[in-house]
Design a protein around this motif. Sequence first.
Motif, short mmCIF file in Angstrom:
data_model
loop_
_atom_site.label_atom_id
_atom_site.label_comp_id
_atom_site.label_asym_id
_atom_site.label_seq_id
_atom_site.Cartn_x
_atom_site.Cartn_y
_atom_site.Cartn_z
N ASP A 272 0.83 -1.21 0.00
CA ASP A 272 0.00 0.00 0.00
C ASP A 272 0.87 1.26 0.00
N LEU A 273 1.91 1.26 0.83
CA LEU A 273 2.81 2.41 0.89
C LEU A 273 3.54 2.61 -0.45
N ILE A 274 4.03 1.53 -1.03
CA ILE A 274 4.74 1.60 -2.31
C ILE A 274 3.82 2.16 -3.40
N ASN A 275 2.60 1.65 -3.47
CA ASN A 275 1.68 2.10 -4.52
C ASN A 275 1.30 3.57 -4.34
N THR A 276 1.09 3.99 -3.12
CA THR A 276 0.77 5.40 -2.86
C THR A 276 1.95 6.29 -3.23
N ALA A 277 3.14 5.88 -2.82
CA ALA A 277 4.35 6.66 -3.12
C ALA A 277 4.62 6.69 -4.63
N ALA A 278 4.43 5.57 -5.30
CA ALA A 278 4.64 5.51 -6.75
C ALA A 278 3.68 6.41 -7.49
N GLN A 279 2.41 6.41 -7.06
CA GLN A 279 1.42 7.28 -7.70
C GLN A 279 1.77 8.75 -7.46
N ALA A 280 2.19 9.08 -6.25
CA ALA A 280 2.58 10.46 -5.93
C ALA A 280 3.76 10.89 -6.81
N ALA A 281 4.74 10.02 -6.96
CA ALA A 281 5.91 10.33 -7.79
C ALA A 281 5.48 10.55 -9.24
N PHE B 31 11.82 -1.36 -1.88
CA PHE B 31 12.47 -0.12 -2.32
C PHE B 31 11.66 0.45 -3.47
N LEU B 32 11.51 1.77 -3.45
CA LEU B 32 10.93 2.49 -4.58
C LEU B 32 12.00 3.41 -5.12
N LEU B 33 12.24 3.38 -6.43
CA LEU B 33 13.21 4.25 -7.07
C LEU B 33 12.49 5.16 -8.04
N ALA B 34 12.88 6.43 -8.06
CA ALA B 34 12.34 7.40 -9.00
C ALA B 34 13.41 8.43 -9.25
N SER B 35 13.31 9.13 -10.38
CA SER B 35 14.30 10.16 -10.67
C SER B 35 13.65 11.36 -11.34
N ALA B 36 14.43 12.43 -11.41
CA ALA B 36 13.98 13.67 -12.03
C ALA B 36 15.20 14.37 -12.63
N VAL C 237 10.59 2.52 7.30
CA VAL C 237 10.83 1.22 7.90
C VAL C 237 10.30 0.11 6.98
N ASP C 238 8.99 0.10 6.68
CA ASP C 238 8.43 -0.92 5.80
C ASP C 238 8.93 -0.78 4.37
N ILE C 239 9.15 0.47 3.96
CA ILE C 239 9.66 0.74 2.62
C ILE C 239 10.74 1.83 2.71
N VAL C 240 11.58 1.87 1.70
CA VAL C 240 12.56 2.94 1.56
C VAL C 240 12.38 3.53 0.16
N VAL C 241 12.27 4.85 0.11
CA VAL C 241 12.06 5.55 -1.15
C VAL C 241 13.35 6.30 -1.50
N HIS C 242 13.82 6.09 -2.73
CA HIS C 242 14.99 6.79 -3.25
C HIS C 242 14.53 7.67 -4.40
N VAL C 243 14.70 8.98 -4.28
CA VAL C 243 14.42 9.88 -5.39
C VAL C 243 15.75 10.54 -5.75
N GLN C 244 16.18 10.30 -6.97
CA GLN C 244 17.51 10.73 -7.39
C GLN C 244 17.44 11.68 -8.58
N HIS C 245 18.42 12.58 -8.64
CA HIS C 245 18.65 13.35 -9.85
C HIS C 245 19.02 12.31 -10.92
N LEU D 188 21.12 1.75 -9.04
CA LEU D 188 20.55 0.89 -8.00
C LEU D 188 19.79 -0.30 -8.57
N GLU D 189 19.24 -0.15 -9.76
CA GLU D 189 18.52 -1.27 -10.39
C GLU D 189 19.42 -2.49 -10.56
N ARG D 190 20.70 -2.25 -10.86
CA ARG D 190 21.63 -3.37 -11.00
C ARG D 190 21.80 -4.12 -9.68
#
Length: 147
Positions: free
Chosen positions: A9-18, A41-46, A88-96, A105-107
């Motif tokens: 649930d946290l991952i999906n909410t965070a992914a939608q927000a990103a 882990f959730l990974l996103a970039s900008a 704690v349940d998830i870790v979100v990484h937002v990177q340049h 990190l995908e590797r």
Amino acid sequence: MTATDRSLDLINTAAQAAADKLAHDVIAYDVSDVLSITDAFLLASAPNDRQVRAIVDEIEERLLKERGAKPVRREGDRESRWILLDYVDIVVHVQHSEERVFYALERLWKDCPELELPEEARATRGKAEEHAKLHADEVGDEPGQER
């Protein structure tokens, strides 16, 4: 072991927000079998620091409002090149985008199962490459070409 329903649930909410803040290449991994400290882990970039901050702010706001979750730790604020949110349940990484390519990190997590994300988040795949090509076309260079 697999990620808990709360983690999903946290991952999906965070992914939608990103995705709503135009993040690039949003992807999530179930790391529960290889790490005992978190489920996913959730990974996103900008492409710029300002957008990295906007994505992180939206993720924090949505997780608090919709899931009652606050990060126990937030790192990387000063330069906004890589911000980590630890729930704690998830870790979100937002990177340049440049850090995303450099640290790849995908590797590191490629052997972990990829989590299914909302359609809007899946649609962000390949956006970093599109942006790089568009920017290169604007300045007359090839993507990845040295100046």
